[in-house]
Every structure is written in C-alpha cells, then in structure tokens.
Design an enzyme around this catalytic site. Structure first.
Site, mmCIF file in Angstrom:
data_model
loop_
_atom_site.group_PDB
_atom_site.id
_atom_site.type_symbol
_atom_site.label_atom_id
_atom_site.label_comp_id
_atom_site.label_asym_id
_atom_site.label_seq_id
_atom_site.Cartn_x
_atom_site.Cartn_y
_atom_site.Cartn_z
ATOM 1 N N ASN A 9 86.591 70.152 95.784
ATOM 2 C CA ASN A 9 85.699 71.249 96.154
ATOM 3 C C ASN A 9 86.518 72.345 96.864
ATOM 4 O OD1 ASN A 9 83.972 72.893 97.730
ATOM 5 N ND2 ASN A 9 82.375 71.333 97.726
ATOM 6 N N LYS A 12 85.479 73.366 100.516
ATOM 7 C CA LYS A 12 85.849 72.405 101.562
ATOM 8 C C LYS A 12 87.337 72.491 101.878
ATOM 9 C CE LYS A 12 82.980 68.385 100.657
ATOM 10 N NZ LYS A 12 83.031 66.983 100.223
ATOM 11 N N ASP A 69 82.548 63.409 103.186
ATOM 12 C CA ASP A 69 81.330 63.443 102.392
ATOM 13 C C ASP A 69 80.306 64.168 103.247
ATOM 14 O OD1 ASP A 69 80.231 62.690 99.807
ATOM 15 O OD2 ASP A 69 78.685 61.743 101.029
ATOM 16 N N TYR A 153 75.185 75.397 100.342
ATOM 17 C CA TYR A 153 73.893 75.793 100.911
ATOM 18 C C TYR A 153 74.032 76.800 102.056
ATOM 19 C CZ TYR A 153 72.194 71.838 98.170
ATOM 20 O OH TYR A 153 71.899 70.987 97.129
ATOM 21 N N LYS A 174 82.334 80.096 111.520
ATOM 22 C CA LYS A 174 81.794 78.867 110.932
ATOM 23 C C LYS A 174 82.736 77.695 111.228
ATOM 24 C CE LYS A 174 80.530 76.363 106.797
ATOM 25 N NZ LYS A 174 80.647 76.134 105.385
HETATM 26 P P1 IMP Z 1 80.254 66.074 98.452
HETATM 27 O O1 IMP Z 1 81.436 66.500 97.665
HETATM 28 O O2 IMP Z 1 79.440 65.004 97.817
HETATM 29 O O3 IMP Z 1 80.600 65.781 99.889
HETATM 30 O O4 IMP Z 1 79.311 67.353 98.417
HETATM 31 C C1 IMP Z 1 78.987 68.085 99.503
HETATM 32 C C2 IMP Z 1 77.939 69.114 99.103
HETATM 33 O O5 IMP Z 1 77.126 69.369 100.238
HETATM 34 C C3 IMP Z 1 78.571 70.450 98.730
HETATM 35 O O6 IMP Z 1 78.812 70.554 97.355
HETATM 36 C C4 IMP Z 1 77.520 71.432 99.213
HETATM 37 O O7 IMP Z 1 76.502 71.562 98.258
HETATM 38 C C5 IMP Z 1 76.942 70.735 100.443
HETATM 39 N N1 IMP Z 1 77.703 71.135 101.660
HETATM 40 C C6 IMP Z 1 78.530 70.349 102.399
HETATM 41 N N2 IMP Z 1 79.083 71.056 103.394
HETATM 42 C C7 IMP Z 1 78.611 72.304 103.259
HETATM 43 C C8 IMP Z 1 78.871 73.500 103.998
HETATM 44 O O8 IMP Z 1 79.672 73.573 104.935
HETATM 45 N N3 IMP Z 1 78.192 74.577 103.572
HETATM 46 C C9 IMP Z 1 77.319 74.547 102.528
HETATM 47 N N4 IMP Z 1 77.086 73.487 101.795
HETATM 48 C C10 IMP Z 1 77.725 72.348 102.162
#
Ligand code: IMP
Length: 194
Positions: A9, A12, A69, A153, A174
C-alpha cells in the site's frame, strides 16, 4: 538500519518512511526488497493479520520487518468495515468504498457518527522475535468527502479536536497524531526498553 515494510500500500509506506527515516531507519518497501507477493489476510483480527503479513515477509528475508494491519471502525455500522476496510463490499476503489460508507450513514445525526482508525503493528527482529503495538485515532464521519492528502478513508474522517478531515490535514500533522503514528511510538518505546 534497514527495515522492510510488509505492505504493497503506497499510502502506508509513504507514512512509515516519513515517520521512521528521521529516526535513522532505512525504510524499504516489500516491492523494493524484490518481494512480489500479496499475503492473504485470513485472520480474524488486526493483530492476527499484521502477524501473517510480517511473518510471511520475514520467512523470505530474515531481516527486520514491520507490518501494519489497519482500518476504520464505524460505530453506527457495528464496527464495520474494520479488518475488511481495504476490500469493503468487494468495491474496487477508495472512492467507491468511502461513498458506500457515506451512503450508509446518510441522514444519521452527528452524535451517532463516531468512528475510529485502528492500527496494529507486528514487528519481527532479525532473530524472529515478535512485538506488537496498537494505536487508535478517534473521530467522526464527515457527511461528504473532503481533501486530497492521505489515502483510503481519510477524506471522510474528522479526527476529534479537528474541524477538517484527515485528508485535509498536512501530512506532517497527520503523521504526528494518527493511529499509525501512535502505534509506532508505542513500538519504539518497547524496542528502546529492550
Ligand atoms: P490493510 O492493508 O488490510 O491493513 O488495509 C488497511 C485499509 O484501511 C486501507 O486500505 C484503508 O482503506 C484503511 N486505512 C488504514 N489506515 C488508514 C489511514 O491512515 N487513512 C485512511 N484509510 C486508512
């Protein structure tokens, strides 16, 4: 000190780089480490999924790895999208997912729009030892998308104490206050104690 971020991502990875590089870490994304896999998130909690991702990349590299996560929990939706935030309702883009959440909360009064971002980090050191840290960022859901910064989001999340969304905040703001920043701070505290 090299550290691999077990994630594909870009949003991230950018945030981890911004926070960790000034502390002397050389942050390497999974892709930059030459690893082209998408770890399946079959866990039932943020903690389990962070461990699955970190462990998979550690097994391939035996270097220090960090996986997060994360997701958003909306009180009115009984905690959804939660661990399914990245693939909510199988919708294909951040815009579709945020619009879907907004639609579900259409007409819902402000006092019932509570939401929080959650981040669980799993860190594995060169010897395979794991540490976990968590961070939460409380706020409310906006009634419309606003802002271009951040990812996911962010355009529909108004942190408590703010009048703007986290996508309208400057990245450096942030990165001081977010669930990810809080979890990282917690992790660094644990590592410094060792
Ligand atoms: P993961 O890769 O399963 O951890 O997905 C995390 C998901 O949560 C991301 O793709 C976003 O949709 C959401 N998310 C996590 N952290 C954030 C943030 O800091 N801002 C906005 N969305 C977030």
């Amino acid at each position: 000190m090299d550290i691999i971020i077990a994630s594909n991502n870009p949003g991230k990875i950018k945030e981890f780089k911004k926070i960790l590089e000034p502390l002397g870490y050389n942050v390497i994304s999974q892709k930059e480490a030459g690893i082209n896999i998408e770890v399946e998130e079959t866990g039932t909690s943020f903690r389990e999924n962070s461990e699955l991702k970190a462990r998979a990349i550690y097994k391939l590299t035996h270097k220090q790895v960090l996986a997060d996560d994360s997701g958003i929990e909306v009180e009115y939706l009984n905690g959804a999208p939660g661990i399914y935030s990245a693939r909510y309702m199988n919708l294909g883009s951040d815009e579709e997912r945020t619009n879907y959440v907004l639609k579900q909360l259409e007409g819902v009064e402000e006092s019932k729009r509570n939401a929080r971002f959650v981040c669980c980090i799993c860190y594995i050191d060169e010897n395979g030892k794991e540490q976990f840290a968590e961070g939460y960022w409380n706020g409310k859901l906006a009634t419309e998308s606003r802002g271009e910064n951040g990812f996911g989001y962010d355009p529909i999340f108004i942190p408590n104490g703010e009048t703007i969304t986290s996508a309208e905040m400057l990245p450096e703001e942030k990165n001081k206050k977010s669930h990810r920043a809080i979890a990282l701070k917690e992790l660094l505290k644990i590592l410094n104690k060792e």
